[in-house]
Design a protein around this motif. Structure first.
Motif, PDB file in Angstrom:
ATOM      1  N   ALA A  88       0.651  -1.174  -0.351  1.00 22.90           N
ATOM      2  CA  ALA A  88       0.065  -0.036  -0.074  1.00 22.90           C
ATOM      3  C   ALA A  88       0.578   1.648   0.442  1.00 22.90           C
ATOM      4  CB  ALA A  88      -1.007  -0.123   1.315  1.00 22.90           C
ATOM      5  N   GLY A  89       2.158   1.386   0.384  1.00 27.53           N
ATOM      6  CA  GLY A  89       2.459   2.515   0.516  1.00 27.53           C
ATOM      7  C   GLY A  89       3.151   2.529  -0.559  1.00 27.53           C
ATOM      8  N   PRO A  90       4.194   1.884  -0.726  1.00 31.55           N
ATOM      9  CA  PRO A  90       4.374   2.889  -2.601  1.00 31.55           C
ATOM     10  C   PRO A  90       3.158   2.836  -3.734  1.00 31.55           C
ATOM     11  CG  PRO A  90       5.645   0.784  -1.946  1.00 31.55           C
ATOM     12  CD  PRO A  90       4.756   0.993  -1.049  1.00 31.55           C
ATOM     13  N   ARG A  91       2.410   2.667  -3.893  1.00 29.29           N
ATOM     14  CA  ARG A  91       0.560   3.180  -4.339  1.00 29.29           C
ATOM     15  C   ARG A  91       0.282   4.312  -3.652  1.00 29.29           C
ATOM     16  NH1 ARG A  91      -1.375  -1.640  -7.478  1.00 29.29           N
ATOM     17  NH2 ARG A  91      -0.232  -3.711  -6.870  1.00 29.29           N
ATOM     18  N   THR A  92       0.476   3.883  -2.164  1.00 30.09           N
ATOM     19  CA  THR A  92      -0.574   5.842  -2.273  1.00 30.09           C
ATOM     20  C   THR A  92       1.311   7.284  -2.840  1.00 30.09           C
ATOM     21  OG1 THR A  92      -0.645   4.523  -0.098  1.00 30.09           O
ATOM     22  CG2 THR A  92      -0.771   6.731   0.016  1.00 30.09           C
ATOM     23  N   GLU A  93       2.470   6.329  -1.761  1.00 28.69           N
ATOM     24  CA  GLU A  93       3.113   7.626  -2.723  1.00 28.69           C
ATOM     25  C   GLU A  93       2.176   8.188  -4.430  1.00 28.69           C
ATOM     26  OE1 GLU A  93       6.843   5.937  -1.722  1.00 28.69           O
ATOM     27  OE2 GLU A  93       6.064   6.310   0.183  1.00 28.69           O
ATOM     28  N   PHE A  94       3.056   7.118  -5.335  1.00 32.05           N
ATOM     29  CA  PHE A  94       2.300   6.894  -6.228  1.00 32.05           C
ATOM     30  C   PHE A  94       1.289   7.355  -6.520  1.00 32.05           C
ATOM     31  CE2 PHE A  94       1.388   5.565 -10.945  1.00 32.05           C
ATOM     32  CZ  PHE A  94       2.605   5.777 -11.152  1.00 32.05           C
ATOM     33  N   HIS A  95      -0.095   7.141  -6.129  1.00 31.57           N
ATOM     34  CA  HIS A  95      -0.961   8.037  -6.358  1.00 31.57           C
ATOM     35  C   HIS A  95      -0.898   9.693  -6.242  1.00 31.57           C
ATOM     36  CE1 HIS A  95      -4.592   9.552  -4.934  1.00 31.57           C
ATOM     37  NE2 HIS A  95      -5.438   8.929  -6.382  1.00 31.57           N
ATOM     38  N   ASP A  96       0.026  10.051  -4.859  1.00 30.89           N
ATOM     39  CA  ASP A  96       0.411  11.278  -4.474  1.00 30.89           C
ATOM     40  C   ASP A  96       0.826  11.950  -5.734  1.00 30.89           C
ATOM     41  OD1 ASP A  96      -1.341  11.183  -2.214  1.00 30.89           O
ATOM     42  OD2 ASP A  96       1.224  10.718  -1.104  1.00 30.89           O
ATOM     43  N   LEU A  97       1.844  11.922  -6.031  1.00 30.06           N
ATOM     44  CA  LEU A  97       2.574  11.735  -7.501  1.00 30.06           C
ATOM     45  C   LEU A  97       1.350  12.035  -8.012  1.00 30.06           C
ATOM     46  CD1 LEU A  97       5.708  12.158  -9.109  1.00 30.06           C
ATOM     47  CD2 LEU A  97       5.031  10.084  -9.703  1.00 30.06           C
ATOM     48  N   ILE A  98       0.825  11.358  -8.853  1.00 28.38           N
ATOM     49  CA  ILE A  98      -0.203  11.655 -10.053  1.00 28.38           C
ATOM     50  C   ILE A  98      -0.889  12.981  -9.733  1.00 28.38           C
ATOM     51  CG2 ILE A  98      -2.305  10.935 -11.201  1.00 28.38           C
ATOM     52  CD1 ILE A  98      -1.263   7.897 -10.434  1.00 28.38           C
ATOM     53  N   LYS A  99      -1.317  13.084  -8.710  1.00 26.30           N
ATOM     54  CA  LYS A  99      -2.033  14.021  -8.093  1.00 26.30           C
ATOM     55  C   LYS A  99      -1.403  15.442  -8.472  1.00 26.30           C
ATOM     56  CE  LYS A  99      -5.743  14.341  -6.529  1.00 26.30           C
ATOM     57  NZ  LYS A  99      -7.087  14.206  -7.525  1.00 26.30           N
ATOM     58  N   ARG A 100      -0.306  15.261  -8.269  1.00 24.17           N
ATOM     59  CA  ARG A 100       1.316  16.576  -8.102  1.00 24.17           C
ATOM     60  C   ARG A 100       1.387  16.755  -9.688  1.00 24.17           C
ATOM     61  NH1 ARG A 100       3.787  14.114  -3.804  1.00 24.17           N
ATOM     62  NH2 ARG A 100       5.558  13.098  -5.548  1.00 24.17           N
ATOM     63  N   MET A 101       1.716  16.014 -10.983  1.00 21.74           N
ATOM     64  CA  MET A 101       1.466  15.888 -11.550  1.00 21.74           C
ATOM     65  C   MET A 101       0.384  16.859 -12.210  1.00 21.74           C
ATOM     66  SD  MET A 101       3.553  12.484 -12.793  1.00 21.74           S
ATOM     67  CE  MET A 101       3.466  12.760 -14.722  1.00 21.74           C
ATOM     68  N   GLN A 102      -1.326  15.917 -11.583  1.00 24.50           N
ATOM     69  CA  GLN A 102      -2.307  16.620 -12.164  1.00 24.50           C
ATOM     70  C   GLN A 102      -1.814  18.548 -12.250  1.00 24.50           C
ATOM     71  OE1 GLN A 102      -5.235  13.925 -10.642  1.00 24.50           O
ATOM     72  NE2 GLN A 102      -4.763  12.757 -12.531  1.00 24.50           N
ATOM     73  N   SER A 103      -1.872  18.276 -11.208  1.00 23.82           N
ATOM     74  CA  SER A 103      -1.850  19.633 -10.444  1.00 23.82           C
ATOM     75  C   SER A 103      -1.365  20.799 -11.043  1.00 23.82           C
ATOM     76  CB  SER A 103      -1.193  20.100  -9.227  1.00 23.82           C
ATOM     77  OG  SER A 103       0.190  19.674  -9.338  1.00 23.82           O
ATOM     78  N   GLY A 104      -0.333  20.120 -11.950  1.00 25.93           N
ATOM     79  CA  GLY A 104       0.855  21.374 -12.800  1.00 25.93           C
ATOM     80  C   GLY A 104      -0.490  21.456 -14.219  1.00 25.93           C
ATOM     81  N   VAL A 105      -1.243  20.735 -15.083  1.00 31.19           N
ATOM     82  CA  VAL A 105      -1.872  21.066 -16.268  1.00 31.19           C
ATOM     83  C   VAL A 105      -3.654  21.314 -15.888  1.00 31.19           C
ATOM     84  CG1 VAL A 105      -3.137  19.429 -17.802  1.00 31.19           C
ATOM     85  CG2 VAL A 105      -0.939  18.816 -17.211  1.00 31.19           C
ATOM     86  N   ASN A 106      -3.943  21.328 -14.912  1.00 22.63           N
ATOM     87  CA  ASN A 106      -4.808  21.755 -14.133  1.00 22.63           C
ATOM     88  C   ASN A 106      -4.590  23.229 -13.780  1.00 22.63           C
ATOM     89  OD1 ASN A 106      -6.655  19.367 -13.325  1.00 22.63           O
ATOM     90  ND2 ASN A 106      -5.590  19.385 -11.544  1.00 22.63           N
ATOM     91  N   ASP A 157      -3.704  10.113 -17.840  1.00 21.16           N
ATOM     92  CA  ASP A 157      -4.248  10.689 -16.312  1.00 21.16           C
ATOM     93  C   ASP A 157      -3.834  12.107 -16.397  1.00 21.16           C
ATOM     94  OD1 ASP A 157      -1.270  10.030 -16.177  1.00 21.16           O
ATOM     95  OD2 ASP A 157      -1.410   9.448 -14.472  1.00 21.16           O
ATOM     96  N   MET A 158      -3.262  12.794 -17.223  1.00 21.21           N
ATOM     97  CA  MET A 158      -3.175  14.448 -16.786  1.00 21.21           C
ATOM     98  C   MET A 158      -3.943  15.066 -17.175  1.00 21.21           C
ATOM     99  SD  MET A 158      -0.476  14.504 -15.423  1.00 21.21           S
ATOM    100  CE  MET A 158      -0.777  12.930 -14.382  1.00 21.21           C
ATOM    101  N   GLY A 159      -5.091  14.347 -18.564  1.00 21.80           N
ATOM    102  CA  GLY A 159      -6.368  15.303 -18.572  1.00 21.80           C
ATOM    103  C   GLY A 159      -6.619  14.843 -19.801  1.00 21.80           C
ATOM    104  N   SER A 160      -6.125  13.935 -20.694  1.00 17.97           N
ATOM    105  CA  SER A 160      -6.414  14.317 -21.974  1.00 17.97           C
ATOM    106  C   SER A 160      -8.142  13.290 -21.867  1.00 17.97           C
ATOM    107  CB  SER A 160      -6.111  13.424 -22.879  1.00 17.97           C
ATOM    108  OG  SER A 160      -4.751  14.203 -23.596  1.00 17.97           O
ATOM    109  N   LEU A 161      -8.129  12.430 -21.342  1.00 15.25           N
ATOM    110  CA  LEU A 161      -9.614  11.927 -21.458  1.00 15.25           C
ATOM    111  C   LEU A 161     -10.708  12.529 -20.304  1.00 15.25           C
ATOM    112  CD1 LEU A 161      -8.465   8.372 -20.464  1.00 15.25           C
ATOM    113  CD2 LEU A 161      -8.199   9.118 -21.901  1.00 15.25           C
ATOM    114  N   ALA A 162     -10.056  13.348 -19.587  1.00 16.35           N
ATOM    115  CA  ALA A 162     -10.900  13.916 -19.039  1.00 16.35           C
ATOM    116  C   ALA A 162     -11.601  15.643 -19.746  1.00 16.35           C
ATOM    117  CB  ALA A 162     -10.287  14.666 -17.600  1.00 16.35           C
ATOM    118  N   ARG A 163     -10.785  15.756 -20.687  1.00 15.19           N
ATOM    119  CA  ARG A 163     -10.888  17.418 -21.139  1.00 15.19           C
ATOM    120  C   ARG A 163     -11.344  17.406 -22.869  1.00 15.19           C
ATOM    121  NH1 ARG A 163      -6.437  18.967 -17.275  1.00 15.19           N
ATOM    122  NH2 ARG A 163      -8.141  19.793 -15.675  1.00 15.19           N
ATOM    123  N   LEU A 164     -10.753  16.187 -22.947  1.00 12.74           N
ATOM    124  CA  LEU A 164     -11.094  16.045 -25.003  1.00 12.74           C
ATOM    125  C   LEU A 164     -12.579  15.718 -25.573  1.00 12.74           C
ATOM    126  CD1 LEU A 164      -7.812  14.837 -26.309  1.00 12.74           C
ATOM    127  CD2 LEU A 164      -8.681  16.663 -25.912  1.00 12.74           C
TER     128      LEU A 164
END
Length: 276
Positions: A88-106, A157-164
């Motif tokens: 669970a630990g590495p998966r949680t850290e990876f989830h946090d990484l995705i959210k941080r990266m998404q914040s840039g495009v957001n 996971d950075m926004g194409s599937l959400a915005r396009l």
């Protein structure tokens, strides 16, 4: 234009009320490495807060807009979750990484100052995520687009599937996202991915600057109001999609296929996927 501040992955310049943000690497083809993901939200937060800026041009330096995610540079961020899949630990850290990266495009999408993108050459993966967050997109005739994450065992996971879906429609998006195929500027214009196509990169950038100047000449609070109202009806859907894909990828993206995709990139060979 004059430099406003020193960045590693970008230059930021301003002429009058128009700022220009230009991707500069340092990876080949303006690939998106750690510096890109850390600097992007900072830059657009500053532009959003700057009362002197009324519109933003987003461009890429050199022959290509962006090759997308810099897999070699970012492979270390994938390492822990791939090496320790069941924990669970590495998966949680990876989830946090995705959210941080998404914040840039957001930050691009949420910037109250309208963003006009000028795209030349290749615009791949994360590059498409980035331009999908812009309000208006212009392309040079040599521009080529690809939602290529599926080719490297990643759900975009950075926004194409959400915005396009709101930009090109569901059917066109499914075709591009499920095949990972390349499309040229003419097809991109036909499906509505770009507003217009110009003869070359200089012409596309000139058009983006002119449109940004037209926007900047209008009442700034009204412009921000128009953007806010247009975004309101789809913002909840975009936010929900981004949260869902972050959770999905944290749970299911770690795989032997992803390891194979990264290995194939380093070894410069086609990957062999086995669905495991």
């Amino acid at each position: 234009m004059t430099d406003e501040k020193s960045w590693t992955a970008f230059t930021v310049e301003r002429e009058g009320a128009v700022a220009q943000v230009t991707l500069t690497g340092p990876g080949k083809g303006n690939a998106m490495g750690p510096d890109f993901w850390s600097e992007l939200p900072q830059i657009f937060a500053e532009l959003d807060a700057d009362p002197e800026v009324r519109a933003v041009v987003l461009a890429g330096s050199g022959k290509n807009f962006s090759y997308g995610l810099d897999l070699p540079a970012m492979s270390g961020d994938f390492g822990a979750v791939l090496a320790d899949k069941a924990q669970a630990g590495p998966r949680t850290e990876f989830h946090d990484l995705i959210k941080r990266m998404q914040s840039g495009v957001n930050a691009v999408a949420d910037c109250r100052k309208p963003v006009v993108a000028a795209i030349q050459g290749w615009c791949i993966g994360g590059g498409v995520d980035l331009v999908s967050a812009a309000d208006i997109r212009y392309a040079s005739a040599d521009a080529k687009f690809s939602i290529r994450e599926v080719k490297v065992a990643i759900v975009a996971d950075m926004g194409s599937l959400a915005r396009l879906p709101a930009i090109i429609g569901d059917g066109h998006l499914r075709e591009l996202a499920l095949t990972g195929k390349d499309i040229d500027a003419a097809r991109a214009e036909k499906i509505g991915l770009v507003n217009d196509v110009f003869a070359d990169a200089d012409a596309a950038l000139a058009a983006a600057r002119e449109t940004a100047r037209e926007i900047a000449a209008n009442p700034p609070l009204v412009v921000q109001g128009v953007k806010n109202v247009l975004d309101h009806s789809r913002s909840a859907k975009v936010d929900d999609s981004l949260r869902y894909v972050a959770a999905w990828n944290a749970a299911f993206l770690p795989s032997e296929d992803l390891t194979e995709a990264i290995t194939a990139v380093f070894q410069k060979r086609p990957p062999e996927f086995k669905g495991s």
